[in-house]
Design a protein around this motif. Structure first.
Motif, PDB file in Angstrom:
ATOM      1  N   LEU B 296     -47.785 -43.316  -7.263  1.00 40.97           N
ATOM      2  CA  LEU B 296     -47.804 -44.357  -8.254  1.00 40.97           C
ATOM      3  C   LEU B 296     -49.015 -43.985  -9.053  1.00 40.97           C
ATOM      4  O   LEU B 296     -49.125 -44.535 -10.218  1.00 40.97           O
ATOM      5  N   MET B 297     -50.248 -43.644  -8.370  1.00 39.49           N
ATOM      6  CA  MET B 297     -51.225 -43.337  -9.136  1.00 39.49           C
ATOM      7  C   MET B 297     -51.169 -42.365 -10.477  1.00 39.49           C
ATOM      8  O   MET B 297     -51.620 -42.544 -11.687  1.00 39.49           O
ATOM      9  N   LEU B 298     -50.457 -41.173 -10.272  1.00 39.40           N
ATOM     10  CA  LEU B 298     -49.908 -40.253 -11.107  1.00 39.40           C
ATOM     11  C   LEU B 298     -49.480 -40.959 -12.306  1.00 39.40           C
ATOM     12  O   LEU B 298     -49.273 -40.710 -13.342  1.00 39.40           O
ATOM     13  N   PHE B 299     -48.335 -41.817 -11.888  1.00 38.70           N
ATOM     14  CA  PHE B 299     -47.420 -42.586 -12.720  1.00 38.70           C
ATOM     15  C   PHE B 299     -48.251 -43.313 -13.672  1.00 38.70           C
ATOM     16  O   PHE B 299     -48.106 -43.540 -14.913  1.00 38.70           O
ATOM     17  N   GLY B 300     -49.145 -44.112 -13.104  1.00 35.67           N
ATOM     18  CA  GLY B 300     -50.064 -44.931 -13.803  1.00 35.67           C
ATOM     19  C   GLY B 300     -50.782 -44.177 -14.531  1.00 35.67           C
ATOM     20  O   GLY B 300     -51.167 -44.422 -15.640  1.00 35.67           O
ATOM     21  N   ILE B 301     -51.340 -42.972 -14.380  1.00 36.35           N
ATOM     22  CA  ILE B 301     -52.232 -42.202 -15.334  1.00 36.35           C
ATOM     23  C   ILE B 301     -51.126 -41.566 -16.359  1.00 36.35           C
ATOM     24  O   ILE B 301     -51.670 -41.623 -17.550  1.00 36.35           O
ATOM     25  N   ALA B 302     -50.120 -41.296 -16.168  1.00 34.63           N
ATOM     26  CA  ALA B 302     -49.129 -40.666 -17.183  1.00 34.63           C
ATOM     27  C   ALA B 302     -48.918 -41.887 -18.137  1.00 34.63           C
ATOM     28  O   ALA B 302     -48.851 -41.588 -19.459  1.00 34.63           O
ATOM     29  N   PHE B 303     -48.784 -42.833 -17.454  1.00 30.84           N
ATOM     30  CA  PHE B 303     -48.176 -44.191 -18.562  1.00 30.84           C
ATOM     31  C   PHE B 303     -49.610 -44.500 -19.512  1.00 30.84           C
ATOM     32  O   PHE B 303     -49.407 -44.776 -20.639  1.00 30.84           O
ATOM     33  N   PHE B 304     -50.421 -44.623 -18.822  1.00 26.25           N
ATOM     34  CA  PHE B 304     -51.910 -45.001 -19.567  1.00 26.25           C
ATOM     35  C   PHE B 304     -52.097 -44.039 -20.640  1.00 26.25           C
ATOM     36  O   PHE B 304     -52.701 -44.313 -21.647  1.00 26.25           O
ATOM     37  N   GLU B 305     -51.732 -42.671 -20.315  1.00 24.85           N
ATOM     38  CA  GLU B 305     -51.985 -41.616 -21.398  1.00 24.85           C
ATOM     39  C   GLU B 305     -51.396 -41.873 -22.531  1.00 24.85           C
ATOM     40  O   GLU B 305     -51.875 -41.667 -23.805  1.00 24.85           O
ATOM     41  N   LYS B 306     -50.094 -42.512 -22.466  1.00 27.28           N
ATOM     42  CA  LYS B 306     -49.477 -42.957 -23.706  1.00 27.28           C
ATOM     43  C   LYS B 306     -49.447 -44.519 -24.408  1.00 27.28           C
ATOM     44  O   LYS B 306     -48.956 -44.711 -25.246  1.00 27.28           O
ATOM     45  N   ARG B 307     -50.223 -45.168 -23.404  1.00 29.34           N
ATOM     46  CA  ARG B 307     -50.269 -46.733 -23.723  1.00 29.34           C
ATOM     47  C   ARG B 307     -50.890 -46.890 -25.072  1.00 29.34           C
ATOM     48  O   ARG B 307     -52.075 -46.401 -25.236  1.00 29.34           O
ATOM     49  N   PRO B 308     -50.327 -47.712 -25.882  1.00 28.06           N
ATOM     50  CA  PRO B 308     -51.112 -48.116 -27.200  1.00 28.06           C
ATOM     51  C   PRO B 308     -52.118 -49.132 -26.748  1.00 28.06           C
ATOM     52  O   PRO B 308     -52.066 -49.999 -25.981  1.00 28.06           O
ATOM     53  N   ILE B 309     -53.367 -48.719 -27.427  1.00 29.70           N
ATOM     54  CA  ILE B 309     -54.523 -49.733 -27.309  1.00 29.70           C
ATOM     55  C   ILE B 309     -54.659 -50.349 -28.717  1.00 29.70           C
ATOM     56  O   ILE B 309     -55.022 -49.708 -29.866  1.00 29.70           O
TER      57      ILE B 309
END
Lengths: 316, 310
Positions: B296-309
């Motif tokens: 889950l942590m790896l998924f969260g990191i991968a998601f955050f890498e592309k998350r628009p801010i």
């Protein structure tokens, strides 16, 4: 060898949503900002200025196209190392004191703690915030927060400063102060500045070059001087004994691209230089009009902006 | 040389954790129940410690300490604290608007998440160490017992401490991952707290009332309390919990077989240890949940890498 641009975008595009809900916020924008320039990035609200800037600073990913900051792809740490960014409404950790906050940001930019702290104090002094060094940010006024936003962007002495509406939400004194700091940075520290704004009178005072965008599309990119020459060179104001009659006559002339009445004077934008001056005496004599005044006007950036945004076929 | 950026973020987050408000709240939440329990024990003279040998006193208190640790010190309050704090790591910064400046700095987004998570683990490591040392001392003090008993109680601290860290890693990483996916911290906290309480109490209710359904439909697969109980047994297995305490632990976690008579009919006493269900081995439960947490942590990191801010 030609110098490579500090900022270069190639067909940079950002779309939100999919299918019917797709909105293209930024549409194939090509910008080049050269070293040492102050580049104004202009457009009405909702034009796509902030979206473009957020792509440049790595907060948003482009949908297509590419962009480089000093030859580093946007979003990379290498690109982020060379610029400082101050958002339109900077938000801070309210419980931190300003010097601590700047030290923290400095460390994130790769400075040692002691180095970041002394740089923070230096910047707070330069921005006239010395008295608030140990004050919690939550007690800062809007103007002070805007200055702190500028300070965090400058903490690691970047070569490029990206400012999103730096004077928005400020009173006239606050705006003048920020504009003065921008001017100083460009002049004394040779920082390249990319600044977005819709307050054009301020940008006019400092910008060397401008890009105008509207509805996500780039309308114009030019240096301010030649832009003014280009537009002002064709813009005339005429007053005579019967302005309404003159207006009618001029509207029918093929070299007149725009003609309107403003403050009891005839405003003419001619598509070519010279033809109006050549024909005007004959028109006046033929129609028995007495000339009261004739002159080329020096356009403000604001009027150029209005002209460009309302007539998108204009090219500089 | 400048500090690694992950450490800069971790230290800033750790400083936030050690705010007076958070730390006092944490200490009160963790200590109130064990202290009240000890005061009640003393006022009722329920244990009659004065008639026991020091060894007996130590065994009884160690057993109580283990049960309290599972249910409280490393139990629901720790889980809820992990969820509440970690759920705001990314979405909280996003809501406050501070994330925009942070992501524009030359810091990898993975460093932002991992730095914050590291700070959380450090905080839990420090606070749990303090609490797990203070509780035995307070118990010894309130009941007027010999320091020998305190010394014996300390033997249970390290296994429980390791279990605490395991719980913090699991729930902290789940909440951290969700904080990078969701934009709404409050909603994330509410959903996670609701699901956790449902699993904690719902599974125990099903297990204790309709055990056949629980076993036949393999509900133990999803029963995090069972897996936690299994992990707890792994860390504290050498401490030989008394069968009466295993009954308490079994009721909440389902790791011990509580059906049928718990008393040996020939000897009219409880056996030295209750049988375990062993749906899975303790190692399996630990590895499974660590894998879920890391995944889950790896998924969260991968998601955050592309998350628009914005």
């Amino acid at each position: 060898m030609p110098e490579s641009p500090v900022i270069e975008t190639r067909n940079l595009t950002k779309a939100f949503g999919i299918g019917k809900n797709k909105v293209v916020a930024v549409d194939r924008i090509n910008i080049k900002v050269m070293k040492g320039q102050i580049h104004g990035f202009l457009g009405p609200n909702g034009a796509g200025k902030s979206t473009t800037i957020k792509m440049l600073v790595g907060a948003l990913m482009p949908s297509s196209g590419e962009a480089y900051i000093m030859n580093n792809k946007i979003g990379s740490n290498a690109s982020k190392q060379v610029f400082g960014y101050a958002p339109e409404r900077p938000c801070f950790y309210d419980d931190m004191v300003s010097v601590e906050y700047l030290t923290y940001i400095g460390q994130l930019c790769g400075l040692r703690k002691s180095e970041a702290r002394s740089r923070a104090r230096e910047l707070l002094k330069w921005l006239d915030l010395s008295d608030s060094t140990e004050r919690k940010i939550k007690y800062f006024s809007a103007g002070m927060k805007q200055k702190l936003g500028l300070a965090q962007a400058l903490i690691h002495e970047p070569e490029l400063l990206i400012l999103d509406e730096p004077t928005a939400n400020l009173d006239p004194i606050g705006r003048a102060s920020i504009i003065e700091k921008i001017r100083q940075l460009a002049k004394e520290k040779k920082v390249t500045i990319f600044v977005s704004s819709h307050i054009l009178a301020e940008i006019e005072k400092v910008a060397d070059t401008v890009t105008i965008i509207d509805k996500g599309k780039m309308l114009l990119e030019s240096d301010v001087k030649s832009l003014k020459q280009h537009f002002a060179g064709h813009h005339y104001i005429i007053s005579c004994s019967n302005n309404n009659s003159l207006l009618k006559i001029l509207k029918a002339r093929p070299y007149v691209s725009k003609c309107w009445m403003e403050q009891d004077q005839v405003n003419v934008i001619a598509s070519k230089e010279g033809e109006l001056q050549e024909e005007l005496p004959q028109i006046l004599i033929k129609n028995k009009l007495i000339l009261e005044s004739f002159g080329k006007i020096s356009l403000s950036l604001e009027s150029i902006f209005m002209e460009v945004v309302t007539d998108k076929n204009v090219k500089a | 040389m400048s500090k690694p950026k992950i450490l800069v973020i971790a230290l800033k987050t750790l400083e936030d954790f050690f705010s007076l408000k958070t730390t006092v709240f944490y200490l009160i939440a963790m200590l109130i129940v064990p202290v009240l329990f000890s005061l009640i024990l003393r006022s009722q003279n329920a244990m009659n410690f004065s008639n026991m040998t020091l060894e007996m006193q130590a065994i009884i208190l160690t057993n109580l300490f283990l049960v309290f640790s599972f249910l409280w010190i490393s139990g629901l309050p720790l889980v809820l604290f992990s969820i509440i704090k970690c759920s705001g790591f990314i979405s909280g910064e996003d809501n406050k608007g501070t994330l925009l400046i942070l992501v524009s700095k030359p810091v990898k987004r993975s460093e932002i998440i991992l730095g914050k998570f590291l700070a959380f683990l450090l905080y839990i490591a420090i606070m749990q160490a303090a609490i797990l040392l203070v509780v035995p001392y307070i118990w010894t003090l309130i009941n007027g017992l010999d320091l020998y008993v305190f010394g014996k109680l300390l033997g249970a601290v390290i296994p429980v401490y390791l279990y605490s860290l395991f719980v913090a890693i699991i729930f902290g990483s789940i909440a951290t991952a969700l904080s990078s996916i969701s934009r709404n911290t409050v909603r994330t906290v509410i959903v996670l707290v609701f699901v956790t309480i449902l699993i904690f109490f719902g599974c125990a209710l099903i297990r204790n009332n309709i055990g056949q359904v629980y076993g036949n439909y393999g509900l133990y697969n999803f029963d995090i309390n069972y897996h936690l109980g299994n992990a707890f047994n792994y860390f504290t297995g050498d401490l030989k919990m008394a069968p009466t305490m295993q009954v308490v632990l079994g009721t909440f976690s389902g790791t011990y077989r509580l059906s049928g008579s718990l008393v040996d009919p020939d000897q009219a006493i409880m056996p030295p240890s209750l049988p375990e269900y062993n749906y899975f081995s303790s190692t399996y439960s630990i590895v499974l949940w660590l894998a879920i947490a890391i995944g889950l942590m790896l998924f969260g990191i991968a998601f955050f890498e592309k998350r628009p801010i914005y």
